[in-house]
Design a protein around this motif. Structure first.
Motif, PDB file in Angstrom:
ATOM      1  N   LEU A  16     -11.420 -27.362 -11.439  1.00  0.00           N
ATOM      2  CA  LEU A  16     -10.502 -26.445 -10.766  1.00  0.00           C
ATOM      3  C   LEU A  16      -9.892 -25.461 -11.761  1.00  0.00           C
ATOM      4  O   LEU A  16      -9.808 -24.250 -11.483  1.00  0.00           O
ATOM      5  CB  LEU A  16      -9.399 -27.238 -10.062  1.00  0.00           C
ATOM      6  CG  LEU A  16      -8.324 -26.409  -9.338  1.00  0.00           C
ATOM      7  CD1 LEU A  16      -8.954 -25.546  -8.247  1.00  0.00           C
ATOM      8  CD2 LEU A  16      -7.243 -27.322  -8.745  1.00  0.00           C
ATOM      9  N   ILE A  17      -9.467 -25.960 -12.922  1.00  0.00           N
ATOM     10  CA  ILE A  17      -8.913 -25.094 -13.959  1.00  0.00           C
ATOM     11  C   ILE A  17      -9.960 -24.067 -14.398  1.00  0.00           C
ATOM     12  O   ILE A  17      -9.647 -22.884 -14.611  1.00  0.00           O
ATOM     13  CB  ILE A  17      -8.436 -25.927 -15.169  1.00  0.00           C
ATOM     14  CG1 ILE A  17      -7.242 -26.801 -14.760  1.00  0.00           C
ATOM     15  CG2 ILE A  17      -8.071 -25.028 -16.350  1.00  0.00           C
ATOM     16  CD1 ILE A  17      -6.805 -27.779 -15.843  1.00  0.00           C
ATOM     17  N   TYR A  18     -11.190 -24.512 -14.520  1.00  0.00           N
ATOM     18  CA  TYR A  18     -12.303 -23.627 -14.892  1.00  0.00           C
ATOM     19  C   TYR A  18     -12.442 -22.481 -13.894  1.00  0.00           C
ATOM     20  O   TYR A  18     -12.556 -21.307 -14.290  1.00  0.00           O
ATOM     21  CB  TYR A  18     -13.577 -24.460 -14.961  1.00  0.00           C
ATOM     22  CG  TYR A  18     -14.867 -23.677 -14.978  1.00  0.00           C
ATOM     23  CD1 TYR A  18     -15.258 -22.959 -16.104  1.00  0.00           C
ATOM     24  CD2 TYR A  18     -15.720 -23.675 -13.876  1.00  0.00           C
ATOM     25  CE1 TYR A  18     -16.459 -22.259 -16.139  1.00  0.00           C
ATOM     26  CE2 TYR A  18     -16.916 -22.979 -13.888  1.00  0.00           C
ATOM     27  CZ  TYR A  18     -17.288 -22.277 -15.020  1.00  0.00           C
ATOM     28  OH  TYR A  18     -18.476 -21.579 -15.036  1.00  0.00           O
ATOM     29  N   SER A  42     -19.389 -25.951 -12.713  1.00  0.00           N
ATOM     30  CA  SER A  42     -18.250 -26.714 -12.190  1.00  0.00           C
ATOM     31  C   SER A  42     -18.685 -28.036 -11.565  1.00  0.00           C
ATOM     32  O   SER A  42     -18.050 -29.075 -11.777  1.00  0.00           O
ATOM     33  CB  SER A  42     -17.473 -25.873 -11.169  1.00  0.00           C
ATOM     34  OG  SER A  42     -18.315 -25.443 -10.110  1.00  0.00           O
ATOM     35  N   THR A  75     -10.529 -36.900 -13.539  1.00  0.00           N
ATOM     36  CA  THR A  75      -9.980 -35.736 -14.241  1.00  0.00           C
ATOM     37  C   THR A  75     -10.965 -34.577 -14.210  1.00  0.00           C
ATOM     38  O   THR A  75     -10.572 -33.407 -14.341  1.00  0.00           O
ATOM     39  CB  THR A  75      -9.656 -36.103 -15.703  1.00  0.00           C
ATOM     40  OG1 THR A  75      -8.804 -37.253 -15.726  1.00  0.00           O
ATOM     41  CG2 THR A  75      -8.970 -34.951 -16.421  1.00  0.00           C
ATOM     42  N   SER A  76     -12.240 -34.897 -14.026  1.00  0.00           N
ATOM     43  CA  SER A  76     -13.267 -33.851 -13.980  1.00  0.00           C
ATOM     44  C   SER A  76     -13.009 -32.868 -12.835  1.00  0.00           C
ATOM     45  O   SER A  76     -13.320 -31.677 -12.958  1.00  0.00           O
ATOM     46  CB  SER A  76     -14.658 -34.473 -13.825  1.00  0.00           C
ATOM     47  OG  SER A  76     -14.758 -35.219 -12.622  1.00  0.00           O
ATOM     48  N   ILE A  91     -10.154 -21.328 -11.794  1.00  0.00           N
ATOM     49  CA  ILE A  91      -8.961 -20.478 -11.861  1.00  0.00           C
ATOM     50  C   ILE A  91      -9.040 -19.527 -13.052  1.00  0.00           C
ATOM     51  O   ILE A  91      -8.719 -18.333 -12.943  1.00  0.00           O
ATOM     52  CB  ILE A  91      -7.680 -21.339 -11.942  1.00  0.00           C
ATOM     53  CG1 ILE A  91      -7.477 -22.115 -10.627  1.00  0.00           C
ATOM     54  CG2 ILE A  91      -6.458 -20.472 -12.238  1.00  0.00           C
ATOM     55  CD1 ILE A  91      -6.340 -23.117 -10.665  1.00  0.00           C
ATOM     56  N   LEU A  92      -9.488 -20.046 -14.187  1.00  0.00           N
ATOM     57  CA  LEU A  92      -9.615 -19.218 -15.389  1.00  0.00           C
ATOM     58  C   LEU A  92     -10.670 -18.133 -15.207  1.00  0.00           C
ATOM     59  O   LEU A  92     -10.544 -17.036 -15.781  1.00  0.00           O
ATOM     60  CB  LEU A  92      -9.951 -20.091 -16.595  1.00  0.00           C
ATOM     61  CG  LEU A  92      -8.818 -20.988 -17.111  1.00  0.00           C
ATOM     62  CD1 LEU A  92      -9.303 -21.873 -18.251  1.00  0.00           C
ATOM     63  CD2 LEU A  92      -7.623 -20.140 -17.565  1.00  0.00           C
ATOM     64  N   TRP A 108     -21.456 -20.280 -12.021  1.00  0.00           N
ATOM     65  CA  TRP A 108     -20.182 -21.003 -11.972  1.00  0.00           C
ATOM     66  C   TRP A 108     -20.243 -22.216 -11.053  1.00  0.00           C
ATOM     67  O   TRP A 108     -19.560 -23.217 -11.296  1.00  0.00           O
ATOM     68  CB  TRP A 108     -19.024 -20.081 -11.598  1.00  0.00           C
ATOM     69  CG  TRP A 108     -19.067 -19.421 -10.247  1.00  0.00           C
ATOM     70  CD1 TRP A 108     -19.450 -18.143  -9.977  1.00  0.00           C
ATOM     71  CD2 TRP A 108     -18.671 -19.986  -8.982  1.00  0.00           C
ATOM     72  NE1 TRP A 108     -19.329 -17.875  -8.635  1.00  0.00           N
ATOM     73  CE2 TRP A 108     -18.848 -18.993  -7.997  1.00  0.00           C
ATOM     74  CE3 TRP A 108     -18.185 -21.225  -8.593  1.00  0.00           C
ATOM     75  CZ2 TRP A 108     -18.566 -19.202  -6.647  1.00  0.00           C
ATOM     76  CZ3 TRP A 108     -17.901 -21.449  -7.247  1.00  0.00           C
ATOM     77  CH2 TRP A 108     -18.092 -20.447  -6.297  1.00  0.00           C
ATOM     78  N   LEU A 156     -10.030 -31.907 -11.776  1.00  0.00           N
ATOM     79  CA  LEU A 156      -8.973 -31.024 -12.265  1.00  0.00           C
ATOM     80  C   LEU A 156      -9.528 -30.004 -13.256  1.00  0.00           C
ATOM     81  O   LEU A 156      -9.188 -28.817 -13.199  1.00  0.00           O
ATOM     82  CB  LEU A 156      -7.864 -31.849 -12.920  1.00  0.00           C
ATOM     83  CG  LEU A 156      -6.708 -31.058 -13.558  1.00  0.00           C
ATOM     84  CD1 LEU A 156      -5.992 -30.217 -12.502  1.00  0.00           C
ATOM     85  CD2 LEU A 156      -5.735 -32.001 -14.248  1.00  0.00           C
ATOM     86  N   LEU A 157     -10.396 -30.470 -14.155  1.00  0.00           N
ATOM     87  CA  LEU A 157     -10.986 -29.570 -15.147  1.00  0.00           C
ATOM     88  C   LEU A 157     -11.851 -28.506 -14.470  1.00  0.00           C
ATOM     89  O   LEU A 157     -11.833 -27.333 -14.874  1.00  0.00           O
ATOM     90  CB  LEU A 157     -11.825 -30.370 -16.140  1.00  0.00           C
ATOM     91  CG  LEU A 157     -11.053 -31.314 -17.075  1.00  0.00           C
ATOM     92  CD1 LEU A 157     -12.020 -32.154 -17.903  1.00  0.00           C
ATOM     93  CD2 LEU A 157     -10.116 -30.527 -17.977  1.00  0.00           C
TER      94      LEU A 157
END
Length: 268
Positions: A37-39, A145, A31-32, A41-42, A141, A34-35
């Motif tokens: 990737l979301i980071y 990440s 899941t890390s 994108i945000l 970043w 996905l997190l």
């Protein structure tokens, strides 16, 4: 190591005797990705949102944020450094690299779980940079990440040197977030302090890479149980961070000084 020896290393408080959630973290460690990737994108969305807007001040929230992470890091550093220090004195360097106390000892296991989750919480650092319209460096970043993914991967594997990685990070962050707190309060800490913090970060990455090398060399001498894949990614990550922080140190503290000196010379 038996329980009596573990108790000699560090006393476990009642609040640290929580249920072991490592099986859950191991099952869902991917899941890390996905997190992360979301980071990313945000970050893109946040920068676009702030492009034509005025920066936020956020001094009070930033002070509270930095102070909270400073206290957390100090507590983590005190508890894990005490354990690693005792382990080094009683068992030596080689034993400390192959020791799995960060997933077996209740105290260190407690702070290890918090350490993994803290890498998600620390994404908030980037939010403050974006909302205050400060320069967002590649180093920042990229580090945030990838360190989440690696920390989840390393904790899942229970790899050699895990206690070293966590303990060093807690120590450096204790100093770093304390400095951020002072800055957020509007105070002026000594100018040499940022250079010291970056030096500590570079040292952390150098030691981390060294731990990866020694773990590989000593993998047959003790019960390390590490895959070559884990050792490869450990060394690769720490070497990449070492190079990036070293470059940042040069750009921030040497090249800037040289540029100012040249401008001053021309003006004269």
């Amino acid at each position: 190591m038996n329980d009596s020896f573990e108790e000699m290393l560090i006393h476990t408080y009642e609040f640290e005797k929580v249920k072991d959630i490592r099986p859950f973290l191991c099952e869902y460690w991917t899941t890390s990705f996905l997190l992360a990737l979301i980071y990313l994108i945000l970050i893109f969305m946040g920068q676009r949102y702030m492009k034509d807007r005025k920066r936020f001040n956020l001094r009070i929230p930033l002070t509270i944020w930095s102070f909270s992470l400073a206290i957390f890091s100090i507590l983590g550093a005190v508890r894990t450094w005490k354990y690693l220090g005792a382990l080094l004195m009683l068992g030596g360097l080689k034993n400390s690299l192959c020791h799995h106390g960060f997933i077996t000892n209740p105290t260190v296991r407690f702070w290890s779980v918090l350490f993994v989750f803290s890498k998600i919480v620390e994404f908030g650092d980037t939010a403050f940079i974006i909302l205050r319209k400060q320069q967002l460096l590649f180093l920042h970043w990229f580090h945030h990440s990838t360190v989440l993914v690696y920390t989840s991967f390393a904790y899942k594997n229970g790899g050699a040197g895990g206690c070293w990685f966590m303990t060093m990070n807690y120590g450096v962050h204790a100093v770093m977030y304390s400095y951020y707190t002072v800055k957020a309060l509007g105070l002026k800490p000594p100018r040499i302090l940022p250079m010291i913090i970056t030096t500590l970060q570079i040292t952390q990455m150098f030691v981390g890479a060294s731990v990866g090398i020694l773990s590989f060399l000593w993998r047959k001498d003790c019960a390390c149980h590490n895959s070559e894949q884990y050792l490869f990614w450990t060394f690769a990550m720490y070497f990449a961070y070492f190079a990036l922080f070293l470059n940042f140190f040069y750009q921030a503290y040497f090249r800037t000084v040289q540029t100012k000196a040249k401008v001053k010379a021309k003006s004269q």
